[in-house]
Scaffold this motif. Structure first.
Motif, PDB file in Angstrom:
ATOM      1  N   PHE A   1      49.780  34.754  39.752  1.00  0.00           N
ATOM      2  CA  PHE A   1      48.526  34.443  40.214  1.00  0.00           C
ATOM      3  C   PHE A   1      47.314  35.140  39.574  1.00  0.00           C
ATOM      4  O   PHE A   1      47.078  36.271  39.144  1.00  0.00           O
ATOM      5  CB  PHE A   1      48.512  35.077  41.611  1.00  0.00           C
ATOM      6  CG  PHE A   1      47.419  34.753  42.630  1.00  0.00           C
ATOM      7  CD1 PHE A   1      47.370  33.684  43.529  1.00  0.00           C
ATOM      8  CD2 PHE A   1      46.423  35.524  42.577  1.00  0.00           C
ATOM      9  CE1 PHE A   1      46.316  33.103  44.050  1.00  0.00           C
ATOM     10  CE2 PHE A   1      45.326  35.230  43.616  1.00  0.00           C
ATOM     11  CZ  PHE A   1      45.173  33.840  44.149  1.00  0.00           C
TER      12      PHE A   1
ATOM     13  N   HIS B   1      38.798  28.204  52.545  1.00  0.00           N
ATOM     14  CA  HIS B   1      38.845  28.331  51.063  1.00  0.00           C
ATOM     15  C   HIS B   1      39.636  27.361  50.581  1.00  0.00           C
ATOM     16  O   HIS B   1      40.882  27.154  51.053  1.00  0.00           O
ATOM     17  CB  HIS B   1      39.363  29.551  50.818  1.00  0.00           C
ATOM     18  CG  HIS B   1      39.324  29.904  49.266  1.00  0.00           C
ATOM     19  ND1 HIS B   1      38.588  29.570  48.453  1.00  0.00           N
ATOM     20  CD2 HIS B   1      40.206  30.963  48.766  1.00  0.00           C
ATOM     21  CE1 HIS B   1      38.987  30.116  47.143  1.00  0.00           C
ATOM     22  NE2 HIS B   1      39.816  31.065  47.363  1.00  0.00           N
TER      23      HIS B   1
ATOM     24  N   GLU C   1      41.162  26.811  47.698  1.00  0.00           N
ATOM     25  CA  GLU C   1      42.209  27.254  46.625  1.00  0.00           C
ATOM     26  C   GLU C   1      43.814  26.793  47.207  1.00  0.00           C
ATOM     27  O   GLU C   1      44.100  27.284  48.451  1.00  0.00           O
ATOM     28  CB  GLU C   1      41.980  28.868  46.373  1.00  0.00           C
ATOM     29  CG  GLU C   1      42.881  29.142  44.990  1.00  0.00           C
ATOM     30  CD  GLU C   1      42.552  30.341  44.255  1.00  0.00           C
ATOM     31  OE1 GLU C   1      41.854  31.263  44.779  1.00  0.00           O
ATOM     32  OE2 GLU C   1      42.936  30.420  43.099  1.00  0.00           O
TER      33      GLU C   1
ATOM     34  N   HIS D   1      45.330  28.719  49.933  1.00  0.00           N
ATOM     35  CA  HIS D   1      45.058  28.566  51.270  1.00  0.00           C
ATOM     36  C   HIS D   1      45.124  27.208  51.952  1.00  0.00           C
ATOM     37  O   HIS D   1      45.364  27.075  53.098  1.00  0.00           O
ATOM     38  CB  HIS D   1      43.528  29.055  51.290  1.00  0.00           C
ATOM     39  CG  HIS D   1      43.309  30.317  50.802  1.00  0.00           C
ATOM     40  ND1 HIS D   1      42.760  31.331  51.683  1.00  0.00           N
ATOM     41  CD2 HIS D   1      43.789  30.888  49.513  1.00  0.00           C
ATOM     42  CE1 HIS D   1      42.812  32.475  50.756  1.00  0.00           C
ATOM     43  NE2 HIS D   1      43.382  32.199  49.752  1.00  0.00           N
TER      44      HIS D   1
ATOM     45  N   HIS E   1      35.431  33.948  46.955  1.00  0.00           N
ATOM     46  CA  HIS E   1      35.141  33.981  45.462  1.00  0.00           C
ATOM     47  C   HIS E   1      34.828  32.816  44.761  1.00  0.00           C
ATOM     48  O   HIS E   1      34.687  32.569  43.581  1.00  0.00           O
ATOM     49  CB  HIS E   1      36.375  34.938  44.669  1.00  0.00           C
ATOM     50  CG  HIS E   1      37.478  34.041  44.836  1.00  0.00           C
ATOM     51  ND1 HIS E   1      37.967  33.384  43.692  1.00  0.00           N
ATOM     52  CD2 HIS E   1      38.570  34.085  45.709  1.00  0.00           C
ATOM     53  CE1 HIS E   1      39.135  32.561  43.890  1.00  0.00           C
ATOM     54  NE2 HIS E   1      39.671  33.136  45.125  1.00  0.00           N
TER      55      HIS E   1
ATOM     56  N   ASP F   1      40.052  35.470  51.708  1.00  0.00           N
ATOM     57  CA  ASP F   1      40.569  36.305  50.645  1.00  0.00           C
ATOM     58  C   ASP F   1      40.262  37.742  51.256  1.00  0.00           C
ATOM     59  O   ASP F   1      40.782  38.766  50.564  1.00  0.00           O
ATOM     60  CB  ASP F   1      40.577  35.962  49.111  1.00  0.00           C
ATOM     61  CG  ASP F   1      41.256  34.838  48.699  1.00  0.00           C
ATOM     62  OD1 ASP F   1      42.661  34.977  49.151  1.00  0.00           O
ATOM     63  OD2 ASP F   1      40.700  33.891  47.973  1.00  0.00           O
TER      64      ASP F   1
ATOM     65  N   HIS G   1      46.046  37.051  53.092  1.00  0.00           N
ATOM     66  CA  HIS G   1      47.060  37.777  52.478  1.00  0.00           C
ATOM     67  C   HIS G   1      47.336  39.033  53.155  1.00  0.00           C
ATOM     68  O   HIS G   1      46.249  39.701  53.354  1.00  0.00           O
ATOM     69  CB  HIS G   1      46.724  37.910  51.076  1.00  0.00           C
ATOM     70  CG  HIS G   1      46.353  36.461  50.509  1.00  0.00           C
ATOM     71  ND1 HIS G   1      47.308  35.295  50.142  1.00  0.00           N
ATOM     72  CD2 HIS G   1      45.213  35.908  49.869  1.00  0.00           C
ATOM     73  CE1 HIS G   1      46.687  34.377  49.596  1.00  0.00           C
ATOM     74  NE2 HIS G   1      45.456  34.947  49.478  1.00  0.00           N
TER      75      HIS G   1
HETATM   76 FE1  FEO Z   1      41.281  32.479  46.387  1.00  0.00          FE
HETATM   77 FE2  FEO Z   1      43.943  33.568  48.083  1.00  0.00          FE
HETATM   78  O1  FEO Z   1      42.921  32.610  46.704  1.00  0.00           O
END
Ligand code: FEO
Length: 412
Positions: free
Chosen positions: A24, A79, A81, A84, A146, A165, A223
């Protein structure tokens, strides 16, 4: 652990535990992670975030055991990404009545990523609320935390923050709640912050301001552990970790300019550094004394060097001499970046970059930024076509200065 866990009235964790070593962002998550998705079984059933795309089909099938997907009214994507939103490919195909709730920037991303061009979207803005039938969701836009499209969601009735995140841990948890972990999660919490969030900390400070008036009884991130005990302690940790050092830092900006556009870039850089409490020396290489410029560079923590482009090369008479002299100096530990205005192809900026790469300074590049942080709004060298008049150009220059400021002012 069960595949779904009730975390509040009508609110279920429906995520996925990934206990592999997960690659990651150029890291290996040695403790694995979880992809936390939540189902709010209200009058208008709502899913908040999904799981990694690798587990999308499994996720959608498990969710269908808890609710008829056709009854899902909203899918909130905080988000885009894929760790997610990755479950959208499978979930959207089953939850065909669902409206997708996200920020404006997220819409085209989700449409392209999951072929959702013909689906209903509800664009929410900072401070908007949504009645989901018995509960109310409040949305806060958190751009660049982010990525540009990111937002967070807060449930007013249950006082649960779904911060995406933020406030996460990368641990394939055995028990979902941090207070049942059997060990102090602080190291994992700080480790996640350091690895993932710290480069974006100027936006953490904005986030903490944005949530300071919310009564938060539970943090349900994307997470790792859900936090329901000592919530404020973890928010305070982010506040502390995201603070800047007060140690004085200095930047030297050296430029040549043809029609003042590169000079204007230098001024925007200067203003931005000064807004970040960083001292700045600015030098027009064709007007200042070369010895003074070299002395300023020797005393600076970061060096920005820019030139306009004329006939595919740098302008002015002194800049190349200065860049040549830098090759033989010990400038270890300093950051460096190239910038410039151009009308056609802007070769001078690359020439400056090549010279900087010949020094032992740490030269900023778009490639390094995106690999180390995932930021797509920060570009090095800073290339501006014509004059930096438009807002987007000014923003691009400021983002570069802010990125370097944050590197200089890191307190950890
Ligand atoms: Fe921005 Fe959990 O990834």
């Amino acid at each position: 652990m069960n595949t779904e866990i009730k975390i509040a009235p009508e609110t279920y964790w429906v995520g996925k535990i990934d206990d592999r070593e997960v690659p990651f962002h150029r890291l290996i998550l040695t403790k694995g992670t979880t992809y936390n998705s939540y189902l709010l079984k209200t009058g208008k059933p709502t899913v908040i975030d999904t799981v990694d795309m690798e587990f999308g089909r499994e996720y959608a099938e498990r969710l269908a055991e808890l609710i008829d997907p056709l009854d899902i009214h909203y899918i909130v994507i905080n988000h885009t990404e894929p760790d997610h939103s990755g479950g959208m490919a499978a979930l959207a195909g089953k939850a065909t009545n669902a409206t997708i709730v996200c920020t404006e920037i997220a819409v085209p991303e989700l449409q392209e990523m999951y072929k959702l061009h013909h689906r209903n979207f509800l664009v929410v803005k900072d401070g908007d609320t949504l009645d989901i039938g018995g509960k109310t969701l409040l949305f806060k836009e958190t751009p660049y935390l982010h990525t540009a499209e990111t937002m967070i969601t807060y449930c007013l009735e249950d006082k649960i923050l779904f911060p995406c995140d933020i406030f996460s841990t990368h641990v394939a948890v055995d028990t979902l709640f941090s207070d049942e972990a059997g060990n102090d999660i602080t190291d994992d919490f700080i480790g996640y912050y350091n690895a993932i969030i710290h480069p974006h900390r100027r936006y953490v400070r904005t986030l903490i301001e944005a949530v300071k008036d919310l009564e938060i009884e539970m943090i349900a991130p994307s997470h790792g552990y859900i936090i329901r005990k000592d919530v404020q302690k973890y928010i305070d940790l982010y506040a502390t970790l995201s603070r800047e050092t007060t140690e004085g830092k200095k930047v030297a900006i050296v430029y040549t300019t043809l029609k003042n556009s590169t000079k204007k870039i230098a001024k925007i850089l200067q203003d931005s550094f000064q807004e970040n409490n960083i001292a700045v020396d600015v030098w027009d290489a064709d007007k200042a004394d070369k010895t003074d410029i070299l002395s300023s560079i020797a005393g600076a923590d970061a060096v920005f060097i820019g030139s306009s482009t004329k006939y595919a090369d740098m302008t002015g008479t002194n800049l190349e001499d200065i860049l040549k002299e830098l090759q033989s100096l010990n400038l270890e530990g300093k950051l460096a970046a190239a910038f410039g205005s151009y009308g056609w192809s802007g070769e001078a900026i690359e020439v400056v970059q090549d010279y900087l790469n010949g020094t032992n300074m740490t030269v900023q590049s778009t490639s390094d930024v995106i690999k180390s942080t995932g930021m797509t709004h920060v570009e090095f060298p800073v290339r501006i076509r014509f004059s930096p008049k438009e807002t987007e150009k000014v923003q691009k220059i400021k983002h570069a200065a802010e990125f370097v400021s944050d590197l200089l002012l890191s307190s950890i």
